[in-house]
Design a protein around this motif. Structure first.
Motif, PDB file in Angstrom:
ATOM      1  N   VAL A 436       8.327   0.886  -6.827  1.00 50.22           N
ATOM      2  CA  VAL A 436       7.570  -0.335  -6.512  1.00 50.22           C
ATOM      3  C   VAL A 436       7.818  -0.758  -5.071  1.00 50.22           C
ATOM      4  O   VAL A 436       6.901  -1.205  -4.370  1.00 50.22           O
ATOM      5  CB  VAL A 436       7.950  -1.465  -7.492  1.00 50.22           C
ATOM      6  CG1 VAL A 436       7.327  -2.781  -7.061  1.00 50.22           C
ATOM      7  CG2 VAL A 436       7.490  -1.111  -8.905  1.00 50.22           C
ATOM      8  N   GLY A 437       9.056  -0.591  -4.582  1.00 53.16           N
ATOM      9  CA  GLY A 437       9.349  -0.936  -3.184  1.00 53.16           C
ATOM     10  C   GLY A 437       8.549  -0.093  -2.212  1.00 53.16           C
ATOM     11  O   GLY A 437       7.994  -0.612  -1.230  1.00 53.16           O
ATOM     12  N   GLU A 438       8.479   1.224  -2.475  1.00 51.04           N
ATOM     13  CA  GLU A 438       7.676   2.106  -1.620  1.00 51.04           C
ATOM     14  C   GLU A 438       6.210   1.705  -1.659  1.00 51.04           C
ATOM     15  O   GLU A 438       5.524   1.717  -0.638  1.00 51.04           O
ATOM     16  CB  GLU A 438       7.824   3.555  -2.078  1.00 51.04           C
ATOM     17  CG  GLU A 438       9.186   4.165  -1.812  1.00 51.04           C
ATOM     18  CD  GLU A 438       9.277   5.596  -2.296  1.00 51.04           C
ATOM     19  OE1 GLU A 438      10.375   6.021  -2.639  1.00 51.04           O
ATOM     20  OE2 GLU A 438       8.236   6.274  -2.325  1.00 51.04           O
ATOM     21  N   ALA A 439       5.744   1.369  -2.872  1.00 47.35           N
ATOM     22  CA  ALA A 439       4.337   0.982  -3.017  1.00 47.35           C
ATOM     23  C   ALA A 439       4.036  -0.282  -2.215  1.00 47.35           C
ATOM     24  O   ALA A 439       3.008  -0.370  -1.529  1.00 47.35           O
ATOM     25  CB  ALA A 439       4.010   0.763  -4.488  1.00 47.35           C
ATOM     26  N   LYS A 440       4.923  -1.284  -2.278  1.00 48.01           N
ATOM     27  CA  LYS A 440       4.689  -2.533  -1.541  1.00 48.01           C
ATOM     28  C   LYS A 440       4.615  -2.272  -0.033  1.00 48.01           C
ATOM     29  O   LYS A 440       3.746  -2.812   0.664  1.00 48.01           O
ATOM     30  CB  LYS A 440       5.811  -3.525  -1.838  1.00 48.01           C
ATOM     31  CG  LYS A 440       5.736  -4.165  -3.214  1.00 48.01           C
ATOM     32  CD  LYS A 440       6.873  -5.172  -3.383  1.00 48.01           C
ATOM     33  CE  LYS A 440       6.764  -5.930  -4.673  1.00 48.01           C
ATOM     34  NZ  LYS A 440       7.873  -6.895  -4.845  1.00 48.01           N
TER      35      LYS A 440
END
Length: 544
Positions: A436-440
């Motif tokens: 999720v961090g990479e996606a954000k």
């Protein structure tokens, strides 16, 4: 876009062709026909997107032209009918045949231009939708092997009483089996916990080899399909003839499974242990058959590997030993897999209550405990958790099972499952937060570009469905809400700069419909963009 003008009076169609700004409307070609018959020939050789036709014409009138085109061609086309006052009944019939509009003669060029512009816009949107639908269908077709495996895994894991729904999925995925009368075989790759610690390429090669050898064997059975139900567990579904005696079918399955086993050993150097379910007449019974095949494998693993066993052959063995709480074991393993630590400890206590309800020797109880912690150990291996990530280590588990009293086992084993569930939860959450961090970060870097859920999922290396659920679980909002919130936050920043028009802000953020931008901004913030700007800057721009 192509337009065909049809009227028996050349002056009418020439006037329309001359005075309407076709290039502005996005029309590349305008053809003329002087009656319906000529128009039909032209359409057959070079189809138009829009036909403007008179009603009364020699050879073939406008109504007949529409009927012929509707009957012979499937291509999307729009009709505009030219009509005199005395021809209004004809015009009503034309509308019933699908004409989009009718225009009274003499033709008003401004009115005609507006009608054509509207119809061509609708047609473009329809063509875009059709193209998108075709694209989606092609994507589904390319994804069919993965979709087939997904459906099969759902069918063997989750019972669904909706038989019609199951049949629909079966047909849609084009599964090459009859949707009834199954036997389920499960082939576990022996020592897979060791294999799984090798480089991924070697692990996948082992899985590929086993799947292909078993696939070759399946062709001799007639109708069957193999797919991985777990990383190291290959499931096989085969049809049987319900007219054959059950005993004969069982013997055939045992011979077939043994051939698969010996073929894998002979051609790969790997070995497999194969469990066979009882016969399964209906699709909805597949989860029970899968559990039986897995149960057969689990029992065999205590006495060795590279074997074939039918679930029905376990009955005498079960009668000779203390009853094992298999349902409670499955509940425990499911809770660990889901990371539900609090429930896991209570389920461990439930396991021992069921075990104590059976009569048996101390050795029988110890054996049941060893079986339970073996299942836990295997689960943690399958989940990819190294021994260093577990506490206590498996060696300590087995040592305690061999020497401890029952009261000690009742105390320690539920606690082990509690700890394992906690560790699984942390292990999974760490991976989820990273995704999720990479996606954000990716979304923020590409906020001003067209970006969708599939593109982001592809960037972080997971499926769109999985990413959608994971993102909402980790952030508390959907992907679309998150992107919208970022865009509206950016909009607020730009609104504080009076030099940037509101329409430009909307377009920068990908909102080409200013009305829609205004609506979502107001829904989120309680005021319109222009009201927000006026509040922040203290001046009214008059924009909206």
């Amino acid at each position: 876009m192509k337009v065909l003008l049809v009227d028996d009076k050349a002056s009418v169609v020439q006037g329309i062709r001359k005075h309407i700004p076709w290039e502005t409307l996005g029309v590349s070609q305008v053809e003329i026909a002087l009656d319906g018959k000529e128009a039909l020939l032209r359409y057959a050789s070079d189809p138009a997107d829009l036909i403007v036709t008179d009603i009364k014409m020699p050879n073939m009138n406008g109504i007949e032209l529409m009927e012929h085109i509707r009957a012979r061609f499937e291509r999307a086309v729009r009709f505009v009918v030219l009509s005199g006052y005395e021809e209004f009944d004809y015009a009503k019939k034309a509308l019933a045949l699908g004409a989009s509009n009718y225009v009274l003669k003499p033709v008003d060029i401004k009115e005609m231009t507006g009608i054509i512009d509207k119809l061509l816009g609708e047609l473009r949107k329809e063509q875009e939708r059709d193209a998108q639908r075709v694209k989606f269908q092609q994507t589904i077709r390319r994804s069919l092997p993965a979709l087939r495996q997904q459906y099969l895994n759902e069918m063997i894991r989750f019972r669904d009483e909706r038989q019609v729904r199951l049949r629909d999925k079966w047909d849609f995925a084009e599964i090459p089996l009859k949707p009834s009368n199954f036997a389920l075989l499960a082939a576990a790759i022996d020592r897979f916990d060791e294999i799984s610690h090798k480089p991924v390429e070697e692990v996948e090669l082992s899985r590929f080899i086993v799947e292909n050898i078993v696939g070759d064997c399946l062709s001799s059975w007639g109708t069957g399909i193999a797919f991985y139900a777990e990383w190291g567990l290959l499931a096989m579904l085969v049809n049987y003839d319900p007219a054959d005696p059950a005993k004969e079918v069982k013997e055939q399955l045992l011979k077939f499974a043994d051939w698969c086993r010996t073929s894998v050993e002979k051609h790969s150097g790997l070995t497999v242990t194969i469990g066979i379910s009882s016969l399964c007449p209906e699709l909805r019974e597949l989860p029970g058959a899968y559990r039986e095949a897995c149960e057969a494998i689990e029992h065999v693993y205590f006495f060795g590997n590279n074997q074939v066993v039918h679930v029905e052959d376990l009955i005498p063995f079960r009668m000779k030993r203390t009853g094992y709480p298999a349902l409670q074991e499955q509940e425990l393993l499911t809770l660990v897999r889901r990371g539900q630590a609090e429930s896991a400890q209570e389920a461990g206590a439930s396991f021992f209550r069921a075990l104590e309800g059976e009569e048996g020797k101390p050795a029988d109880f110890r054996f049941s405990c060893i079986q339970l912690v073996t299942a836990l150990n295997r689960l943690l291996h399958d989940l990819g958790m190294a021994e260093g990530e577990r506490s206590p280590l498996p060696e300590a588990w087995f040592e305690l099972c061999n020497r401890a009293k029952l009261s000690e086992l009742k105390e320690h084993i539920p606690l082990w499952f509690h700890q394992a569930a906690l560790q699984v939860k942390q292990f999974v959450q760490a991976g989820s937060k990273s995704i999720v961090g990479e996606a954000k970060t990716f979304i923020e870097q590409n906020l001003l570009h067209p970006i969708g859920l599939s593109a982001v999922a592809d960037y972080v290396g997971v499926s769109p469905n999985y990413f959608s659920g994971l993102f909402k679980r980790e952030t508390g909002i959907s992907f679309v809400e998150y992107v919208t919130d970022l865009k509206l936050a950016q909009a607020k920043d730009w609104l504080e700069d009076a030099a940037i028009p509101i329409y430009e802000i909307a377009e920068r953020l990908g909102y080409h419909d200013r009305k829609y931008f205004r609506e979502i901004f107001k829904k989120k913030n309680g005021i319109t963009p222009s009201e927000y700007r006026e509040q922040r800057l203290g001046t009214s721009t008059g924009e909206e």
